[in-house]
Design a protein around this motif. Sequence first.
Motif: not given
Length: 409
Positions: A171-180
Amino acid sequence: NFPAEAVPQAPEDPLFGLMRAYKADQNPDKVDLGIGAYRDDNAKPWVLPVVKKADEILRNDPEANHEYLPIAGLASLTSKAAELLLGTGAPAIAEKRVASVQTISGTGAVHLGALFLARFYKVNGANRTLYLSNPTWANHHQIFTNVGIPIEQYPYFDKKTKGLDFEGMKASLANAPDRSIILLHACAHNPTGVDPTPEQWREIAELMKAKKHFPFFDTAYQGFASGDLDRDAGAIRYFVEQGFELVIAQSFAKNFGLYGERAGCFHFVAPPAPDAAEVTTRVASQLAILQRSEISNPPIYGARIASIVLNDKDLFAEWQENLRTMSGRIIAMRQALRSKLEELGTPGQWNHITDQIGMFSFTGLSEAQVQKIRSDFHIYMTKNGRISMAGLNTRNIEYVAKAIDRVVR
Ligand code: PMP
């Protein structure tokens, strides 16, 4: 007013504070479970037999001297180091998509990577946020913060199961801004000992690809975790096969027992593309500039030892045997600790001790229990309840299990 006013006293590094307290303790039963280095069954540091052989070869080499290495380090090491990670005959290597630089062990590799990303990995002119697992190796926070990369955390450890909080992580990786930028421990996660399964790695890769995230792998335990070099590189190889552009910080401290010699490498891997080799050359040129201003030339001794082993078929086979000795002893200690706790009927579940892998285990002991086991039993561990499995041996395992049993009740 410099420096009297401007420089505050910094807190002591908690791990080194722990080591000091352990050394000062006069109790003959004391046990060091804080140490991040392998110990043999006599609680002594272990010089790998294959490292002794390589040292002998080096000492008898009439060509050996103390000249500087090139800025990018010992080429016979860096090329084999890349093969060790990506596999012999890996397309990325054949297609010249890998730029490798020898560094000051794993710490230096993480730092060089951090510096490189701080300089070049920007979205709309700003540094991209880097996501660390919660928890992670404490030094990650300092290294990335020092170069101005903003840090966030993704959930990792599930306190209830003492395993992976996979849903929270996703969930956290999905919510992170793109290209984090996502920092991933390739194997034997420090401090938890919890790794994703191969299936979970596939899901993480898929998710990261959809989000265009940038993987930053930290690998400090290849071969030390499972005893199998290829298996411990499985996650990295999968991501490279999936065509990610990524970087890898590689340490030879644990798997060669070369801690103080500071042998390691940093690698950049470009995705397959017609201009990939050219991109890689440009990246290598910038890494060389950064390296020059940081350390000029990496250290030579540990690099030569590792290179001698990696470039000789027989010595390589012997190294694999040495790795199985270390990982085997650690796995045996995991099994012994778990079964002793189960025999004692210690309250709680103890399957996580054997489910976790590598040097460390997150026991689940609370901070108060960690304090108590230290004051009552002279057993030292970090306050988050992490124990180094390498600190256990056939002589102290019974004592440690009984002490855990006492503080848990
Ligand atoms: N990354 C992780 C996750 C580690 O556990 C370690 C060792 N404690 C390192 C990097 C780097 O260690 P070194 O600089 O000694 O290679």
